[in-house]
Design an enzyme around this catalytic site. Structure first.
Site, mmCIF file in Angstrom:
data_model
loop_
_atom_site.group_PDB
_atom_site.id
_atom_site.type_symbol
_atom_site.label_atom_id
_atom_site.label_comp_id
_atom_site.label_asym_id
_atom_site.label_seq_id
_atom_site.Cartn_x
_atom_site.Cartn_y
_atom_site.Cartn_z
ATOM 1 N N LEU A 110 37.828 33.454 32.069
ATOM 2 C CA LEU A 110 37.026 33.483 33.282
ATOM 3 C C LEU A 110 37.850 34.005 34.450
ATOM 4 O O LEU A 110 39.047 33.724 34.561
ATOM 5 C CB LEU A 110 36.497 32.084 33.613
ATOM 6 C CG LEU A 110 35.688 31.390 32.518
ATOM 7 C CD1 LEU A 110 34.990 30.160 33.080
ATOM 8 C CD2 LEU A 110 34.678 32.317 31.872
ATOM 9 N N GLY A 155 38.569 31.497 28.292
ATOM 10 C CA GLY A 155 37.262 32.119 28.056
ATOM 11 C C GLY A 155 37.337 33.330 27.135
ATOM 12 O O GLY A 155 36.356 33.665 26.461
ATOM 13 N N GLU A 180 42.929 25.511 28.879
ATOM 14 C CA GLU A 180 42.423 24.954 30.138
ATOM 15 C C GLU A 180 43.233 23.754 30.624
ATOM 16 O O GLU A 180 43.514 23.613 31.824
ATOM 17 C CB GLU A 180 40.945 24.538 30.004
ATOM 18 C CG GLU A 180 39.967 25.690 30.055
ATOM 19 C CD GLU A 180 39.841 26.446 28.743
ATOM 20 O OE1 GLU A 180 40.596 26.149 27.792
ATOM 21 O OE2 GLU A 180 38.989 27.345 28.658
HETATM 22 C C1 LIG Z 1 32.286 28.762 39.487
HETATM 23 C C2 LIG Z 1 32.105 27.379 39.116
HETATM 24 C C3 LIG Z 1 32.552 27.148 37.769
HETATM 25 C C4 LIG Z 1 33.010 25.756 37.635
HETATM 26 C C5 LIG Z 1 33.518 25.539 36.273
HETATM 27 C C6 LIG Z 1 34.490 24.465 36.246
HETATM 28 C C7 LIG Z 1 34.815 24.087 34.873
HETATM 29 C C8 LIG Z 1 35.397 25.218 34.112
HETATM 30 C C9 LIG Z 1 36.241 24.738 33.133
HETATM 31 C C10 LIG Z 1 37.012 25.478 32.414
HETATM 32 C C11 LIG Z 1 36.836 26.847 32.106
HETATM 33 C C12 LIG Z 1 37.909 27.637 31.986
HETATM 34 C C13 LIG Z 1 37.842 28.876 31.275
HETATM 35 C C14 LIG Z 1 38.775 29.960 31.735
HETATM 36 O O1 LIG Z 1 38.712 30.989 31.144
HETATM 37 S S1 LIG Z 1 39.825 29.755 33.054
HETATM 38 C C15 LIG Z 1 40.845 31.217 33.040
HETATM 39 C C16 LIG Z 1 42.050 30.972 32.246
HETATM 40 N N1 LIG Z 1 42.815 32.173 32.080
HETATM 41 C C17 LIG Z 1 44.126 32.156 31.966
HETATM 42 O O2 LIG Z 1 44.764 31.143 31.998
HETATM 43 C C18 LIG Z 1 44.767 33.501 31.783
HETATM 44 C C19 LIG Z 1 45.770 33.756 32.847
HETATM 45 N N2 LIG Z 1 46.368 35.075 32.643
HETATM 46 C C20 LIG Z 1 47.356 35.331 31.776
HETATM 47 O O3 LIG Z 1 47.802 34.486 31.025
HETATM 48 C C21 LIG Z 1 47.907 36.714 31.773
HETATM 49 O O4 LIG Z 1 47.475 37.363 32.944
HETATM 50 C C22 LIG Z 1 47.525 37.567 30.545
HETATM 51 C C23 LIG Z 1 46.016 37.592 30.316
HETATM 52 C C24 LIG Z 1 48.218 37.026 29.286
HETATM 53 C C25 LIG Z 1 47.993 39.014 30.773
HETATM 54 O O5 LIG Z 1 49.356 39.027 31.081
HETATM 55 P P1 LIG Z 1 50.030 40.319 31.732
HETATM 56 O O6 LIG Z 1 49.654 41.512 30.930
HETATM 57 O O7 LIG Z 1 51.462 40.021 31.890
HETATM 58 O O8 LIG Z 1 49.296 40.504 33.131
HETATM 59 P P2 LIG Z 1 49.538 39.673 34.479
HETATM 60 O O9 LIG Z 1 49.731 38.239 34.206
HETATM 61 O O10 LIG Z 1 50.590 40.374 35.271
HETATM 62 O O11 LIG Z 1 48.119 39.847 35.182
HETATM 63 C C26 LIG Z 1 47.704 41.096 35.692
HETATM 64 C C27 LIG Z 1 46.756 40.843 36.835
HETATM 65 O O12 LIG Z 1 45.597 40.170 36.355
HETATM 66 C C28 LIG Z 1 45.354 38.986 37.121
HETATM 67 N N3 LIG Z 1 44.732 37.957 36.257
HETATM 68 C C29 LIG Z 1 45.195 37.457 35.128
HETATM 69 N N4 LIG Z 1 44.353 36.558 34.599
HETATM 70 C C30 LIG Z 1 43.315 36.481 35.462
HETATM 71 C C31 LIG Z 1 42.104 35.688 35.464
HETATM 72 N N5 LIG Z 1 41.773 34.825 34.485
HETATM 73 N N6 LIG Z 1 41.262 35.857 36.494
HETATM 74 C C32 LIG Z 1 41.552 36.728 37.494
HETATM 75 N N7 LIG Z 1 42.692 37.492 37.527
HETATM 76 C C33 LIG Z 1 43.551 37.360 36.519
HETATM 77 C C34 LIG Z 1 46.749 38.590 37.564
HETATM 78 O O13 LIG Z 1 46.673 37.729 38.650
HETATM 79 C C35 LIG Z 1 47.355 39.923 37.897
HETATM 80 O O14 LIG Z 1 46.842 40.340 39.140
HETATM 81 P P3 LIG Z 1 47.754 41.082 40.199
HETATM 82 O O15 LIG Z 1 48.243 42.321 39.511
HETATM 83 O O16 LIG Z 1 46.867 41.345 41.343
HETATM 84 O O17 LIG Z 1 48.876 40.138 40.508
#
Ligand SMILES: CCCCCCCC/C=C\C=C\CC(=O)SCCNC(=O)CCNC(=O)[C@H](O)C(C)(C)COP(=O)(O)OP(=O)(O)OC[C@H]1O[C@@H](n2cnc3c(N)ncnc32)[C@H](O)[C@@H]1OP(=O)(O)O
Length: 291
Positions: A110, A155, A180
């Protein structure tokens, strides 16, 4: 589970209504009308999704192309749902491979930025779109294969688990899982149920309580993915595998569906009972604090 939903969508009008309420399925369709694919091979593209459909094999490939990491924003989720609706309506499309055009990442889950500091209306719409994606993949009449060609946390892992089969790139740098807990949030019960259906109860307990992300080899070991192949082979293996799945007559699919539907219903009843118990317990705590 996916097959179970398929069955109930086919055979139980009441449940269809229930699911469509849950998923607010009209919302994607309302934005853009689906179009039927007429050519032998075709490609349709939104900004964030590219779909290549080969009519001779009946297999479509959905490329997620939302840089940098295919995070599931409301806009992206809506595009995914619209693309799925279009394919679902084209009866010649029998199989769908989902993959990523982004290097190293299948989907980061997400979109955290789309959940933070937004209006309640936006949050409601966002959350409905997450459910809609889940229901559409799980309830799809197509055979679905996730070609997981990069990391797939939270997600992203959920998305892959809604598919019938998962093939992951054998690169130890990649990881997959419902992490999560590590982010300080509780995965919704239907995330949990989806994982239980994929890897079983105990493995899910461990995975969720510790917020584990698995390497491809570990994921294969617990059954979170079904097959590992070299990074360059993920998509070709997925399309080859699809041929095997499509060779199975649809009627057998439906029979299995009935078995899984029974399990799914039992699960749903348990979840409802547990919610009722939680509400009663919460009320009791509230009352005891009042007096
Ligand atoms: C709206 C009401 C809803 C209420 C709901 C509440 C209850 C919900 C409960 C739970 C649900 C959760 C489900 C989820 O999916 S939560 C999201 C969890 N995601 C993560 O933990 C992933 C985090 N990211 C990573 O681990 C890495 O980024 C990875 C995908 C492995 C890629 O690594 P890498 O290639 O090294 O790239 P970077 O880390 O440098 O990231 C590049 C840029 O992308 C941005 N980024 C990464 N993940 C996300 C994300 N999930 N959402 C938005 N943006 C993301 C990251 O910040 C970098 O951005 P920037 O270049 O600007 O710094």
């Amino acid at each position: 589970m996916k097959m179970a939903l398929r069955a109930c969508l086919r055979t139980k009008p009441g449940l269809t209504a229930l699911l469509s309420q849950l998923s607010c399925s009209g919302h994607a369709a309302a934005r853009r009308a689906p179009a039927l694919v007429a050519q032998r091979s075709s490609s349709s593209t939104s900004q964030k999704i590219k779909v290549d459909f080969d009519q001779s094999s009946g297999v479509a490939v959905m490329h997620m192309q939302s840089p940098p990491v295919n995070s599931l924003s409301l806009e992206f989720l809506t595009d995914v749902c619209i693309a799925l609706e279009k394919l679902e309506m084209d009866k010649s499309c029998r199989g769908l491979v989902v993959t990523s055009s982004q290097p190293k990442v299948f989907s980061a889950g997400l979109d955290i930025l789309d959940m933070y500091g937004k209006s309640p209306e936006h949050c409601a719409e966002f959350w409905k779109a997450v459910q809609e994606m889940w229901l559409k993949f799980y309830g799809s009449n197509m055979i679905t294969i996730a070609a997981v060609n990069g990391s797939s946390p939270a997600g992203g892992c959920l998305l892959s688990m809604t598919c019938d089969y998962r093939i992951m790139a054998d690169n130890p740098r990649y990881s997959i899982g419902l992490n999560e807990t590590k982010l300080g949030i509780v995965a919704p019960f239907w995330f949990k149920d989806t994982m239980v259906n994929t890897v079983g109860h105990r493995a899910t307990e461990m995975a969720l309580q510790l917020g584990l992300l698995y390497s491809p080899a570990e994921a294969l070991k617990i059954g979170l993915v079904d097959q590992l192949v070299h990074e360059d082979q993920v998509l070709t293996t997925a399309t080859e595998t699809m041929t095997k799945w499509l060779a199975i007559p649809g009627i057998l699919n439906i029979s299995y569906t009935c078995h899984f539907f029974h399990l799914w219903c039992c699960n749903l009843v348990c979840t409802i009972c547990s919610c009722v118990c939680q509400v009663i317990a919460a009320k009791k705590i509230h009352l005891s604090q009042d007096f």
